[in-house]
Design an enzyme around this catalytic site. Structure first.
Site, PDB file in Angstrom:
ATOM      1  CE  LYS A 159      45.961  22.273 -77.667  1.00 51.10           C
ATOM      2  NZ  LYS A 159      46.492  23.506 -78.285  1.00 51.10           N
ATOM      3  CG  ASP A 199      45.606  26.705 -77.672  1.00 51.32           C
ATOM      4  OD1 ASP A 199      46.395  27.313 -76.841  1.00 51.32           O
ATOM      5  OD2 ASP A 199      45.508  25.902 -78.944  1.00 51.32           O
TER       6      ASP A 199
HETATM    7  P1  NDP Z   1      48.228  18.275 -83.819  1.00 56.79           P
HETATM    8  O1  NDP Z   1      48.956  16.482 -82.788  1.00 56.79           O
HETATM    9  O2  NDP Z   1      47.151  18.290 -83.700  1.00 56.79           O
HETATM   10  O3  NDP Z   1      48.724  18.544 -84.755  1.00 56.79           O
HETATM   11  C1  NDP Z   1      50.054  17.986 -85.261  1.00 56.79           C
HETATM   12  C2  NDP Z   1      50.823  19.149 -86.846  1.00 56.79           C
HETATM   13  O4  NDP Z   1      51.955  18.705 -86.632  1.00 56.79           O
HETATM   14  C3  NDP Z   1      49.694  18.093 -88.228  1.00 56.79           C
HETATM   15  O5  NDP Z   1      49.673  18.979 -88.185  1.00 56.79           O
HETATM   16  C4  NDP Z   1      51.046  17.006 -88.230  1.00 56.79           C
HETATM   17  O6  NDP Z   1      50.845  16.751 -89.789  1.00 56.79           O
HETATM   18  C5  NDP Z   1      51.958  18.547 -88.235  1.00 56.79           C
HETATM   19  N1  NDP Z   1      53.650  17.270 -88.131  1.00 56.79           N
HETATM   20  C6  NDP Z   1      53.984  16.570 -87.560  1.00 56.79           C
HETATM   21  N2  NDP Z   1      55.184  15.726 -86.902  1.00 56.79           N
HETATM   22  C7  NDP Z   1      55.398  16.013 -88.553  1.00 56.79           C
HETATM   23  C8  NDP Z   1      56.966  16.161 -89.021  1.00 56.79           C
HETATM   24  N3  NDP Z   1      57.322  15.748 -88.445  1.00 56.79           N
HETATM   25  N4  NDP Z   1      56.732  16.632 -90.229  1.00 56.79           N
HETATM   26  C9  NDP Z   1      56.212  17.451 -90.361  1.00 56.79           C
HETATM   27  N5  NDP Z   1      54.228  17.912 -89.810  1.00 56.79           N
HETATM   28  C10 NDP Z   1      54.559  17.413 -88.861  1.00 56.79           C
HETATM   29  O7  NDP Z   1      49.329  19.583 -82.545  1.00 56.79           O
HETATM   30  P2  NDP Z   1      48.920  20.979 -82.306  1.00 56.79           P
HETATM   31  O8  NDP Z   1      48.159  21.276 -83.832  1.00 56.79           O
HETATM   32  O9  NDP Z   1      47.940  21.279 -80.328  1.00 56.79           O
HETATM   33  O10 NDP Z   1      50.408  21.548 -81.795  1.00 56.79           O
HETATM   34  C11 NDP Z   1      51.420  21.945 -82.492  1.00 56.79           C
HETATM   35  C12 NDP Z   1      52.633  22.328 -82.157  1.00 56.79           C
HETATM   36  O11 NDP Z   1      52.110  23.984 -81.246  1.00 56.79           O
HETATM   37  C13 NDP Z   1      52.858  21.913 -80.935  1.00 56.79           C
HETATM   38  O12 NDP Z   1      54.531  21.921 -80.915  1.00 56.79           O
HETATM   39  C14 NDP Z   1      52.962  22.832 -79.659  1.00 56.79           C
HETATM   40  O13 NDP Z   1      53.850  22.617 -78.943  1.00 56.79           O
HETATM   41  C15 NDP Z   1      53.002  23.900 -80.716  1.00 56.79           C
HETATM   42  N6  NDP Z   1      51.982  24.464 -79.848  1.00 56.79           N
HETATM   43  C16 NDP Z   1      52.302  25.561 -78.751  1.00 56.79           C
HETATM   44  C17 NDP Z   1      50.924  26.655 -78.412  1.00 56.79           C
HETATM   45  C18 NDP Z   1      51.297  27.752 -76.841  1.00 56.79           C
HETATM   46  O14 NDP Z   1      51.083  28.330 -75.898  1.00 56.79           O
HETATM   47  N7  NDP Z   1      52.795  28.187 -77.603  1.00 56.79           N
HETATM   48  C19 NDP Z   1      49.665  26.355 -78.094  1.00 56.79           C
HETATM   49  C20 NDP Z   1      49.806  25.099 -79.039  1.00 56.79           C
HETATM   50  C21 NDP Z   1      50.393  24.584 -79.290  1.00 56.79           C
HETATM   51  P3  NDP Z   1      50.315  15.451 -90.465  1.00 56.79           P
HETATM   52  O15 NDP Z   1      48.211  15.788 -89.980  1.00 56.79           O
HETATM   53  O16 NDP Z   1      50.597  15.339 -91.659  1.00 56.79           O
HETATM   54  O17 NDP Z   1      50.216  14.449 -89.334  1.00 56.79           O
END
Ligand code: NDP
Length: 268
Positions: free
Chosen positions: A66, A102
């Site tokens: 994104k 979103d």
């Molecule tokens: P991004 O990849 O942009 O961000 C991921 C985030 O998750 C970061 O803050 C990352 O932390 C954190 N993260 C990943 N793995 C871990 C872990 N094992 N432990 C702790 N933190 C972790 O993803 P998005 O922001 O786009 O999406 C996030 C979630 O929201 C997803 O599950 C997605 O499917 C869901 N979503 C659902 C939507 C819906 O319509 N229902 C719409 C948009 C998203 P770090 O910065 O430290 O790497």
């Protein structure tokens, strides 16, 4: 002729966007095709260009692209500019347009559960594209305090620095995911931990009264922990419907009704 749409991500298999958009299209008698595209981590820009060059009409963007989509757009809506993340792309007069639906999708889903956002104190886990997209709409819906907790603290701090000027009536602050404490009306899991199968442990010194998991369709240790605490909870399917409705409206000029599509929610 059918308009062509797709959702782009990595991973992508979990996405139910095609099913939703086909359901909207059937209900509103709009001919379209909508598919899932698994794109290599280093191939996003190339894929988007090829999609529109070959007559594609619109793309949804999911994890982890994104912020790249935001950087690629020629024209952005106000809410996409504030979020610095884009989940909806389309071409208009030869230029690439981007929006972020979103946040509005999440607000509508939470309100449809009957949970009030007015004067609320909210904890969001994660500081990625999805979190950037929801801060402004949650503040506009009445949140008085939003705490962003992230594994990588610097990313949460950057997000707060970027967004605080846009939410002057909401206290916004960053904390490390290892330092969760306090009492919140609502906790939102916006990490992708549940997609990768990793579990987040919510400490006992953290209390909350409602829990929203943005992911959907998969077991979630976050939701299990909410259930163990007897806290009202929901997965992200309502948010998915909400953001899909907003994207569909941008592309097709007609707005489906959220309540007509709740029957598509995954069975418990
Ligand atoms: P991004 O990849 O942009 O961000 C991921 C985030 O998750 C970061 O803050 C990352 O932390 C954190 N993260 C990943 N793995 C871990 C872990 N094992 N432990 C702790 N933190 C972790 O993803 P998005 O922001 O786009 O999406 C996030 C979630 O929201 C997803 O599950 C997605 O499917 C869901 N979503 C659902 C939507 C819906 O319509 N229902 C719409 C948009 C998203 P770090 O910065 O430290 O790497």
């Amino acid at each position: 002729m059918n308009k062509v749409f797709a959702v782009v991500g990595h991973p992508i298999e979990h996405s139910r966007s095609p099913e939703l958009h086909h359901a909207f299209a059937e209900k509103l008698a709009i001919p379209l095709t909508y598919s899932k595209h698994l794109v290599p981590l280093d191939g996003f820009t190339q894929h988007v260009k090829a999609f529109f060059q070959t007559g594609g009409h619109g793309l949804n963007i999911t994890v982890p692209f994104k912020e790249q989509a935001f950087a690629l757009c020629d024209v952005l809506t106000e809410r996409a500019k504030i979020a610095k993340a884009v989940n909806t792309l389309w071409m208009q007069n030869g230029t690439l347009h981007g929006d972020n639906t979103d946040g509005q999708g999440l607000v509508e889903a939470i309100q449809s559960l009957g949970w009030s956002l007015q004067n609320s104190k909210i904890l969001i886990l994660g500081a990625g594209g999805a979190t950037r997209g929801v801060i402004y709409p949650l503040a506009a819906a009445g949140a008085t305090e939003i705490v962003v907790a992230n594994r990588t603290l610097e990313r949460a701090e950057q997000l707060v620095q970027d967004l605080e000027q846009h939410v002057p009536h909401t206290r916004l602050r960053a904390v490390s995911l290892n330092a969760l404490e306090g009492e919140f009306d609502l906790i939102i899991n916006a990490t992708s931990a549940s997609l990768s199968g990793e579990a987040l442990q919510l400490p006992a010194q953290l209390t909350f009264h409602h829990a929203y998991e943005m992911a959907y369709g998969k077991p979630s240790s976050f939701l299990e922990q909410a259930q163990q605490r007897h806290v009202p909870h929901s997965d992200g399917f309502g948010m998915l419907i909400g953001q899909a409705i907003e994207s569909f409206y941008i592309w097709n000029g007609v707005k489906p009704k959220l309540a007509d599509f709740l029957y598509l929610a995954p069975k418990a």
